[in-house]
Design an enzyme around this catalytic site. Structure first.
Site, mmCIF file in Angstrom:
data_model
loop_
_atom_site.group_PDB
_atom_site.id
_atom_site.type_symbol
_atom_site.label_atom_id
_atom_site.label_comp_id
_atom_site.label_asym_id
_atom_site.label_seq_id
_atom_site.Cartn_x
_atom_site.Cartn_y
_atom_site.Cartn_z
ATOM 1 N N CYS A 17 17.101 -107.728 -6.612
ATOM 2 C CA CYS A 17 16.353 -106.405 -7.333
ATOM 3 C C CYS A 17 15.841 -105.382 -6.213
ATOM 4 C CB CYS A 17 15.610 -106.916 -8.184
ATOM 5 S SG CYS A 17 14.126 -107.713 -7.583
ATOM 6 N N ASP A 55 31.760 -68.452 7.381
ATOM 7 C CA ASP A 55 32.373 -67.732 8.485
ATOM 8 C C ASP A 55 33.650 -67.275 8.141
ATOM 9 O OD1 ASP A 55 32.883 -67.159 11.383
ATOM 10 O OD2 ASP A 55 34.168 -69.004 11.301
#
Length: 892
Positions: free
Chosen positions: A158, A574
């Protein structure tokens, strides 16, 4: 005070170290006496309780002399060897400086520094702090890179287990960072020593080993765990069903109650339930006590502790009711064997379903690993022989037949074929391959035979790097997980306090039989509050999301990018190589009526073949593709700022701008419309004259990729702004932006100015993603909140990028952002379910609805609900496997 001098106090050097073997006061006296005999030692003290000795001196302390002195008394000083990776050394003097710095560090016995391996091996006292060694290296002007470890952790069930393992690892000396993933059952640690890390995990109550150190594969291990869970589940069900029928059957069917009473009797029924439940707790249920009880004793309870306390409470109460009913208050003599038995069975059912579902979360990695062929056909002594893939080395020649997977990365020497590269690019269209082309290991050869020279094998191959990147991303911890970690660390102790409070309130305030009510409701609180779902909520979604990304050609190098991409406001791109092909091409060619296209192109290509300009290369390439003849060139000359001229096959050829044509006295009106159209597209036209006659107009440009238009539209559909950052002139940039509907243009930017451009966008819009080719754009990729590097599949290890897009297809950008959004939404759904589920059902289990509605939650239903919560979270995460980008849906 005049006439007097002030004496500066002498600086004392101190050294503390461990001494092994001392058992009494006389041992201490002997060690102290031996240490004080060393000439350079001014004072020495030994502590029997801590087994430590401390010496001080006004001079440098000879560690070796100290060790020898202690050993002569019959005791031992433990030492250890520490390996450090040194960054920044370039020569022998660097080595000398590092060695000198390390030898001055208290506790160091000997140092060996290797320039070739960039490693320092330090022999030091066991008590020597690794951080002190790192500090010494840094002061010498270098840096010590922390070792990275990937550990397999067993026993975690857990979120509180995750928090405790992380806490234990972070407390180990030298550890810089530690991240634990419940879904993958792994820990990723930066710094520290392996033995100390494993010991720390063991002390926390779990088992750790270096990942892949076992001969079993992770998949085999998971299958074995599933098999054990399945076996235990079957045993638990076989034993629990009779218990449930014997006890609950009578409550549900009165006739059955009378049957039991009249046949075997209630007391015998309880004896049978006791025997069967005892077997359940001792056999399939043993796992909960083996892990839960030690965790409880360490004051660090986990999910196993909740189950252990809850089921054992019900079991012990039932045992007392069965064998010593006289000690219980009147009206409270009941048994709850069925609660303990069925809870164990239901939780095992949940774990089994969870294990099966968790196995599916790592299918992407298994799929990638499965793509690596086990053998290759390698040329040896003029013949091709079958070799194991781990025997293949760079430079070897391999034969790849139709339908086979490419074994390793390589370069085609001969043959031609089409190769399916969808596993690296996400694009289904096969790519043509011939001599000189690169091929990637794991891709599928379609119809032709190829001879390939191996260029990258093993860990250097693209496929291995992809697997490594995906594993790193799957083990990442997102910022959103920080809150979960803080909550889960305290969650189980708080639940146990709530269970105790529930018991107390029901016992003292509740109706009769108050002890029964108190026990049942306290057990229900313990069982329903398991934090498994909390611990699985984030890592399972990350594992499935990043795995799906790999299938689509999107590699998340850093898990945080998954969260940041969803928050992106603007995508900066770019131009060259990103929006465009990155290679100039002859895009436009038009001739006057007097000339033939191929004749003119042959003439100008012959001239341009003499030039090294990129424009010339594009024209020459276009002529070569058409198979045109190159003619003899004479009197080649460059006209400064205007163009070039030459004589070809007896004809005078001029190539240049409109100004050159005008200087030659030629009228360019015939191409006015064409020139205007080219200008609008950001292209610069060139004119050709042959023997003083205007012959043609051409344009060479870096063409926009076919997929760029739809990619930018997809980004706009996601509500994002798109900006273009380029070094091109403003006119060309604006023309391209107009065609593509780009929102903002930053043009005429030098490479080192791109960072400032990204900062400007961050200030203007907020979270900014930058897309570049990953080489020239590295600073901008690093500056952006999320850097996305567009690669071709052979340049994936781009350190500056957070996300690597395997194909040159810009559509991978909206795919990455869409996947990020889907994954984060999935994580939020999981966390909402996990937290709200516990917040809502803990009060119900405690009996909050009883005063008004008379509703109580049985521990059995609590166990079923708890088990299903984890299964729900994992099943929800698995939905990401079906994620499809919008553009893919439109195409299909």
């Amino acid at each position: 005070m005049s006439g007097s001098s002030v004496t500066k106090p002498t600086v004392k050097n101190q050294l503390s170290f461990n001494v092994e073997g001392m058992t009494c006061a006389s041992c201490v006296a002997r060690v102290e006496k031996a240490l004080k005999k060393i000439e350079t030692i001014d004072d020495a003290s030994v502590n029997l309780a801590t087994e430590k000795a401390t010496v001080s001196s006004s001079q440098a302390i000879d560690v070796q002399a100290v060790i020898q002195a202690v050993k002569k008394t019959g005791y031992d000083v433990p030492v250890k060897t520490i390996d450090l990776q040194i960054e920044g050394m370039t020569c022998a003097s660097c080595v000398a400086r590092v060695e000198k710095a390390l030898k001055k560090t208290p506790g160091v016995i000997d140092v060996a520094v290797n320039l070739a391996t960039e490693k320092a091996t330090v022999k030091a006292l066991d008590s020597t702090d690794i951080s002190a060694l790192r500090t010494a290296i840094e002061k010498a002007g270098f840096s010590a890179a922390a070792k990275s470890f990937e550990l397999d952790i067993d026993g975690m069930t857990c979120a509180s287990c995750v928090a405790r393992v992380e806490k234990a690892l972070k407390q180990v000396q030298g550890v810089q960072s530690a991240t634990v993933n419940l879904a993958a059952e792994k820990a990723f640690v930066q710094g520290g020593e392996l033995a100390e890390l494993i010991a720390a995990v063991k002390k926390a109550g779990y088992i750790a080993q270096l990942s892949h150190s076992s001969n079993q594969t992770h998949e085999e291990k998971k299958q074995q765990e599933q098999a054990v869970l399945k076996r235990d589940l079957i045993i638990a069900l076989v034993l629990a069903v009779p218990v449930f029928v014997l006890e609950m059957g009578g409550h549900m069917i009165p006739a059955f109650h009378h049957f039991i009473h009249s046949s075997i009797g209630m007391q015998n029924s309880w004896y049978i339930q006791f025997a069967l439940t005892t077997l359940i707790l001792l056999l399939p249920g043993r796992r909960f006590y083996q892990h839960g009880v030690p965790a409880l004793l360490r004051a660090a309870p986990d999910m196993n502790s909740l189950v252990a306390v809850g089921t054992f409470s019900a079991y012990v109460f039932s045992c007392v009711a069965t064998f010593m009913p006289q000690v219980l208050p009147e009206g409270t003599v009941h048994v709850y064997y069925e609660a303990a038995a069925v809870i164990i069975a239901l939780i095992l059912l949940g774990r089994y379903l969870e294990a099966k579902a968790k196995g599916r979360t790592s299918q992407a990695i298994q799929y990638l690993v499965g793509m690596q062929p086990k053998t290759a056909r390698v040329e040896q002594n003029g013949q091709y022989v079958e070799l194991s893939i781990d025997q293949v080395q760079s430079g070897m020649h391999l034969e790849i037949r139709p339908g086979e997977r490419v074994p390793v990365d390589g370069e085609v020497i001969s043959g031609s074929s089409y190769i399916d590269e969808s596993m690296i690019s996400g694009e289904p269209v096969p790519v043509e391959k011939s001599a000189g082309h690169a091929v990637v290991g794991g891709t599928v050869n379609q119809n032709g035979s190829l001879t390939v020279r191996a260029t990258a094998v093993g860990q250097d191959s693209v496929l291995s790097q992809i697997i490594q990147l995906v594993e790193q991303a799957q083990g990442a911890k997102l910022p959103i997980q920080t809150l979960v970690d803080k909550v889960t660390l305290w969650f189980v102790p708080i639940v146990m306090l709530l269970a105790a409070l529930t018991f107390t309130v029901w016992y003292f305030v509740g109706p009769e039989p108050s002890l029964t009510y108190a026990l049942v409701n306290a057990v229900a609180v313990l069982i329903i509050a398991c934090p498994c779902a909390m611990g699985l909520a984030t890592p399972t979604s990350i594992m499935v999301g990043t795995g799906r990304g790999a299938e689509l050609g999107v590699l998340f190098r850093k898990g945080e990018a998954l969260q940041l991409l969803k928050e992106t406001q603007v995508v900066a791109v770019d131009k060259t190589g990103t929006l465009t092909e990155g290679k100039p091409k002859l895009t436009d060619f038009q001739v006057t009526e007097q000339f033939h296209e191929q004749d003119v192109l042959s003439l100008i290509a012959s001239v341009e073949a003499k030039s090294e300009h990129p424009i010339a290369y594009a024209i020459v390439q276009a002529a070569q593709e058409l198979g045109l003849e190159f003619l003899e060139v004479e009197e080649f000359d460059s006209i400064t700022g205007a163009g070039i001229q030459a004589k070809v096959n007896g004809q005078q050829v001029h190539i240049g701008a409109a100004r050159l044509m005008h200087e030659l006295g030629l009228n360019t009106d015939a191409f006015t419309a064409a020139a205007a159209a080219l200008g609008e597209q950001g292209k610069t036209p060139l004119y050709i004259s042959i023997d003083q006659q205007l012959a043609a107009i051409i344009a060479v440009a870096d063409p926009i990729k076919e997929t760029t238009f739809s990619a930018i539209q997809a980004l706009h559909d996601q509500g994002l702004k798109v900006a273009m950052i380029t070094g091109d002139n403003r006119h060309t940039a604006q023309a391209i932006a107009k065609q593509l509907h780009i929102d903002e243009v930053i043009a005429e930017v030098l490479p080192d100015e791109k960072v400032a451009s990204v900062k400007k966008l961050q200030q203007q819009y907020g979270c900014t993603a930058f897309v570049g080719d990953g080489i020239n754009d590295a600073p901008a990729l690093a500056q952006a909140d999320v850097g996305l590097a567009i690669g071709t599949g052979t340049d994936i290890a781009i350190e500056a990028a957070d996300v690597v897009l395997m194909s040159g297809n810009l559509q991978a950008v909206p795919t990455a952002i869409g996947l990020s959004t889907a994954t984060m939404n999935n994580i939020r759904q999981n966390l909402f379910w996990a937290f709200v589920y516990n917040a809502a059902l803990i009060p119900v289990a405690a009996g909050a609805l009883y005063p008004m509605f008379g509703i109580l939650l049985s521990p059995i239903f609590a166990a079923a609900a708890m088990a299903l919560s984890s299964v729900f979270v994992i099943s929800n995460a698995l939905r990401l496997k079906r994620y499809q980008p919008t553009w893919m849906k439109q195409e299909s």
